[in-house]
Motif scaffolding. Structure first.
Motif, mmCIF file in Angstrom:
data_model
loop_
_atom_site.group_PDB
_atom_site.id
_atom_site.type_symbol
_atom_site.label_atom_id
_atom_site.label_comp_id
_atom_site.label_asym_id
_atom_site.label_seq_id
_atom_site.Cartn_x
_atom_site.Cartn_y
_atom_site.Cartn_z
ATOM 1 N N UNK A 86 -5.813 64.117 28.721
ATOM 2 C CA UNK A 86 -5.590 64.488 30.128
ATOM 3 C C UNK A 86 -4.643 65.799 30.073
ATOM 4 N N UNK A 87 -5.218 66.665 30.661
ATOM 5 C CA UNK A 87 -4.584 68.020 30.920
ATOM 6 C C UNK A 87 -3.989 68.063 32.343
ATOM 7 N N UNK A 88 -2.749 68.246 32.366
ATOM 8 C CA UNK A 88 -2.006 68.257 33.681
ATOM 9 C C UNK A 88 -1.838 69.443 34.039
ATOM 10 N N UNK A 89 -2.450 70.115 35.510
ATOM 11 C CA UNK A 89 -2.220 71.193 35.960
ATOM 12 C C UNK A 89 -1.467 71.459 37.059
ATOM 13 N N UNK A 90 -0.159 71.332 36.865
ATOM 14 C CA UNK A 90 0.749 71.300 38.014
ATOM 15 C C UNK A 90 1.835 72.126 37.954
ATOM 16 N N UNK A 91 2.439 72.686 38.823
ATOM 17 C CA UNK A 91 3.717 73.711 38.876
ATOM 18 C C UNK A 91 4.774 73.010 38.274
ATOM 19 N N UNK A 92 5.990 73.578 37.989
ATOM 20 C CA UNK A 92 7.101 73.017 37.428
ATOM 21 C C UNK A 92 7.060 72.508 36.420
ATOM 22 N N UNK A 93 6.721 73.216 35.274
ATOM 23 C CA UNK A 93 6.795 72.872 33.689
ATOM 24 C C UNK A 93 7.688 73.595 33.137
ATOM 25 N N UNK A 94 8.399 72.833 32.229
ATOM 26 C CA UNK A 94 9.497 73.629 31.294
ATOM 27 C C UNK A 94 9.088 73.968 30.072
ATOM 28 N N UNK A 95 8.946 75.000 29.361
ATOM 29 C CA UNK A 95 8.611 75.367 28.001
ATOM 30 C C UNK A 95 9.840 75.322 27.314
ATOM 31 N N UNK A 96 9.902 74.703 25.916
ATOM 32 C CA UNK A 96 11.078 74.804 25.007
ATOM 33 C C UNK A 96 10.414 75.164 23.611
ATOM 34 N N UNK A 97 11.113 75.954 22.962
ATOM 35 C CA UNK A 97 10.886 76.135 21.716
ATOM 36 C C UNK A 97 11.030 75.069 20.914
ATOM 37 N N UNK A 98 10.213 74.846 19.898
ATOM 38 C CA UNK A 98 9.931 73.426 19.245
ATOM 39 C C UNK A 98 11.191 73.251 18.354
ATOM 40 N N UNK A 99 11.772 74.340 17.618
ATOM 41 C CA UNK A 99 12.987 74.284 16.640
ATOM 42 C C UNK A 99 14.168 73.747 17.586
ATOM 43 N N UNK A 100 14.115 73.726 18.805
ATOM 44 C CA UNK A 100 15.412 73.258 19.363
ATOM 45 C C UNK A 100 15.369 71.982 20.346
ATOM 46 N N UNK A 101 14.006 71.531 20.116
ATOM 47 C CA UNK A 101 13.570 70.507 21.211
ATOM 48 C C UNK A 101 13.872 69.039 20.585
ATOM 49 N N UNK A 102 14.409 67.991 21.188
ATOM 50 C CA UNK A 102 14.806 67.085 20.831
ATOM 51 C C UNK A 102 14.164 65.764 21.798
ATOM 52 N N UNK A 103 13.087 65.222 21.198
ATOM 53 C CA UNK A 103 12.318 64.060 22.079
ATOM 54 C C UNK A 103 13.217 62.990 22.954
ATOM 55 N N UNK A 104 14.578 62.764 22.030
ATOM 56 C CA UNK A 104 15.331 61.932 22.754
ATOM 57 C C UNK A 104 15.898 62.214 24.178
ATOM 58 N N UNK A 105 15.890 63.460 24.145
ATOM 59 C CA UNK A 105 16.576 63.985 25.487
ATOM 60 C C UNK A 105 15.375 64.604 26.646
ATOM 61 N N UNK A 106 14.295 64.277 26.494
ATOM 62 C CA UNK A 106 13.154 64.713 27.324
ATOM 63 C C UNK A 106 13.576 64.685 28.828
ATOM 64 N N UNK A 107 13.937 63.571 29.347
ATOM 65 C CA UNK A 107 14.391 63.323 30.860
ATOM 66 C C UNK A 107 15.584 64.411 31.148
ATOM 67 N N UNK A 108 16.688 64.346 30.310
ATOM 68 C CA UNK A 108 17.734 65.262 30.325
ATOM 69 C C UNK A 108 17.228 66.594 30.458
ATOM 70 N N UNK A 109 16.397 67.374 29.780
ATOM 71 C CA UNK A 109 16.064 68.628 30.175
ATOM 72 C C UNK A 109 15.407 68.942 31.401
ATOM 73 N N UNK A 110 14.669 68.005 31.781
ATOM 74 C CA UNK A 110 14.079 68.230 33.189
ATOM 75 C C UNK A 110 14.978 67.955 34.543
ATOM 76 N N UNK A 111 16.042 67.027 34.219
ATOM 77 C CA UNK A 111 16.950 66.762 35.220
ATOM 78 C C UNK A 111 18.053 67.840 35.267
ATOM 79 N N UNK A 112 18.374 68.558 34.055
ATOM 80 C CA UNK A 112 18.986 69.555 34.335
ATOM 81 C C UNK A 112 18.425 70.732 34.889
#
Length: 210
Positions: A46-72
């Motif tokens: 399923x490919x989502x094509x919607x605005x408001x997407x956040x791109x983060x470098x993989x080396x600093x990404x932590x999946x435990x904080x997925x919601x936190x990234x978007x909330x911030x």
């Protein structure tokens, strides 16, 4: 991927490919069962094509904080939305989806991988130096990827309705003085009117070959 679905603000398009079946089309949201119910057991994307997407470098990404990234980033309403992400090489895309729609899809397609049009465009562009890659879905979302001398400078999705809007955002998100030095790559979603407008201003324009 035997069953691919692209979600947009106005509905969804689908493509089915297997040894015996090849089909595609466009439908409104929540009409999936009418056509696709017999294919729900396939490996799906399923490919989502919607605005408001956040791109983060993989080396600093932590999946435990997925919601936190978007909330911030003020991109998530926890009451009505869920946070999902897709990893592609060096980059991670995070975006919010309607909870009801997400649950609707997950229930019907348990063997499902989610991705976003913007990160797919990053992959498609292949780190082309000094280039601007643009594409859009079949409704209103424009995706822009800009590569500079030292890698990815910008990856952005935004609601955009007209060819003039597209030109405006290309100039806004890049150094307009250096545009003549950059190559502009256009995806299949860019309409002929937009192509004609951009050709009036820039010489180095190439269509992306699928």
């Amino acid at each position: 991927k035997e069953l691919s679905i692209q979600i947009t603000l106005g509905g969804f398009s689908f493509n089915i490919e297997s040894a015996t079946v090849q089909s595609s089309g466009e439908l409104s949201i929540y009409d999936l069962d009418q056509v696709l119910s017999v294919y729900y057991g396939l490996n799906s994307e399923v490919e989502w094509s919607v605005p408001s997407v956040l791109i983060i470098p993989f080396e600093i990404f932590d999946h435990r904080y997925t919601e936190n990234y978007l909330k911030d980033a003020a991109l998530l309403n926890p009451a009505t939305q869920s946070a999902i992400f897709a990893v592609r090489g060096e980059y991670v895309a995070l975006w919010a989806v309607d909870k009801e729609l997400y649950n609707y899809i997950q229930l019907r397609m348990p063997i499902c991988e989610h991705t976003h049009s913007l990160i797919e465009l990053i992959n498609k562009s292949g780190e082309s130096q000094n280039s601007i890659i643009i594409d859009r879905d079949n409704v209103s979302t424009l995706h822009i990827v800009i590569w500079g001398d030292y890698g990815l400078e910008l990856a952005y999705s935004i609601e955009c309705l007209t060819a003039e809007d597209t030109l405006f955002y290309i100039r806004r998100f890049s150094n307009s003085d250096s545009l003549m030095k950059r190559t502009i790559y256009l995806g299949n979603g860019i309409d002929s009117h937009t192509r004609m407008l951009l050709n009036r201003y820039y010489k180095n324009i190439i269509s992306i070959q699928e």
